[in-house]
Design a protein around this motif. Structure first.
Motif, short mmCIF file in Angstrom:
data_model
loop_
_atom_site.label_atom_id
_atom_site.label_comp_id
_atom_site.label_asym_id
_atom_site.label_seq_id
_atom_site.Cartn_x
_atom_site.Cartn_y
_atom_site.Cartn_z
N ASP A 64 -12.21 74.13 28.44
CA ASP A 64 -12.01 73.24 27.29
C ASP A 64 -11.35 71.92 27.69
O ASP A 64 -10.60 71.33 26.92
CB ASP A 64 -11.19 73.94 26.20
N GLY A 65 -11.63 71.46 28.91
CA GLY A 65 -11.14 70.18 29.38
C GLY A 65 -9.64 70.11 29.59
O GLY A 65 -9.11 69.06 29.90
N GLY A 80 -21.57 74.28 31.95
CA GLY A 80 -22.32 75.04 30.95
C GLY A 80 -21.82 74.74 29.56
O GLY A 80 -21.00 73.85 29.36
N ASP A 81 -22.29 75.51 28.62
CA ASP A 81 -21.95 75.25 27.22
C ASP A 81 -20.72 76.03 26.74
O ASP A 81 -20.46 76.12 25.55
CB ASP A 81 -23.15 75.54 26.32
N ASP A 82 -19.93 76.57 27.67
CA ASP A 82 -18.75 77.34 27.29
C ASP A 82 -17.45 76.54 27.44
O ASP A 82 -16.37 77.10 27.40
CB ASP A 82 -18.66 78.63 28.11
N ARG A 113 -21.02 79.09 39.18
CA ARG A 113 -21.53 77.82 38.66
C ARG A 113 -20.90 76.62 39.36
O ARG A 113 -21.59 75.64 39.67
CB ARG A 113 -21.30 77.73 37.15
N ALA A 114 -19.61 76.69 39.64
CA ALA A 114 -18.95 75.58 40.33
C ALA A 114 -19.47 75.45 41.77
O ALA A 114 -19.73 74.34 42.24
CB ALA A 114 -17.43 75.78 40.32
N GLY A 154 -14.91 86.88 35.49
CA GLY A 154 -16.00 87.51 34.74
C GLY A 154 -16.82 86.56 33.90
O GLY A 154 -17.64 87.00 33.10
N ARG A 155 -16.65 85.26 34.05
CA ARG A 155 -17.39 84.27 33.27
C ARG A 155 -18.42 83.51 34.09
O ARG A 155 -19.09 82.61 33.58
CB ARG A 155 -16.43 83.25 32.66
#
Length: 186
Positions: A75-76, A7-9, A113-114, A107-108
């Motif tokens: 953040d990689g 995603g974009d986070d 998503r994974a 909580g994210r």
């Protein structure tokens, strides 16, 4: 190394390899209390040698096409959790996904998503027919992820799992390839 965006986070899914044992151990130290309540992963990664051994086992499973292990990074850089194919049987078309996350990353939606990425790959690329999710009946967060993934509850195995001296009921959830494709509109 490659990474798949979640995603974009700034969250990414990436393979974990043997040379990353020190990083896995540091992550597991941060996640230990939360993870150890439900699965023996934290108890099996207690020092550098045991972290290497786990990563080597999964490298061998991947080479044999019987399992895979991925880390979730923010953040990689920071390893905050992971997802894996604990069981991957291409011949039968069945696999089982396992997950974990450290408290600071909860909580994210990272696990959901994974897991979606893993199921997409299993169904669309590898042709798997059944993807399973196994969780302690008391692990409501894990069961909520299975529900968000559109899985069906197949049943409960009563007091079948002994962990830290306590017998747990285990819930089995699954999604079948036709259900997953319908969910995604494919």
């Amino acid at each position: 190394m490659f990474a798949i965006s979640l995603g974009d986070d700034g969250a990414e899914l990436c393979p974990l390899e043997v040379w990353q044992a020190e990083e896995l151990l540091a992550h597991m130290d941060r996640a230990r209390e939360l993870v150890d309540a439900w699965i023996p992963l934290a108890a099996s990664v207690t020092d550098l040698d045991s972290a290497r051994a786990l990563l080597q086992r999964y490298a061998e499973k991947q080479a044999a096409d019987t399992g895979r292990l991925y880390g979730i990074r923010l953040d990689g850089v920071l390893l905050v959790g992971g997802v894996l194919f604990r069981i991957f049987d291409a011949q039968s078309g069945n696999c089982e996904i396992g997950v974990w996350l450290e408290p600071a990353a909860q909580g994210r939606g990272l696990i959901t998503r994974a897991a979606e990425r893993l199921i997409d790959w299993a169904v669309h690329v590898r042709g798997m027919h059944r993807v399973e999710w196994v969780a302690s009946a008391a692990n409501t967060r894990s069961i909520a992820v299975a529900q968000r993934l559109g899985m069906a509850r197949d049943g409960v195995m009563r007091q079948n799992y002994l962990h830290r001296g306590v017998r747990h009921d285990t819930e089995i959830w699954s999604v079948l390839a036709p259900e997953w494709r319908a969910r995604a509109g494919h």
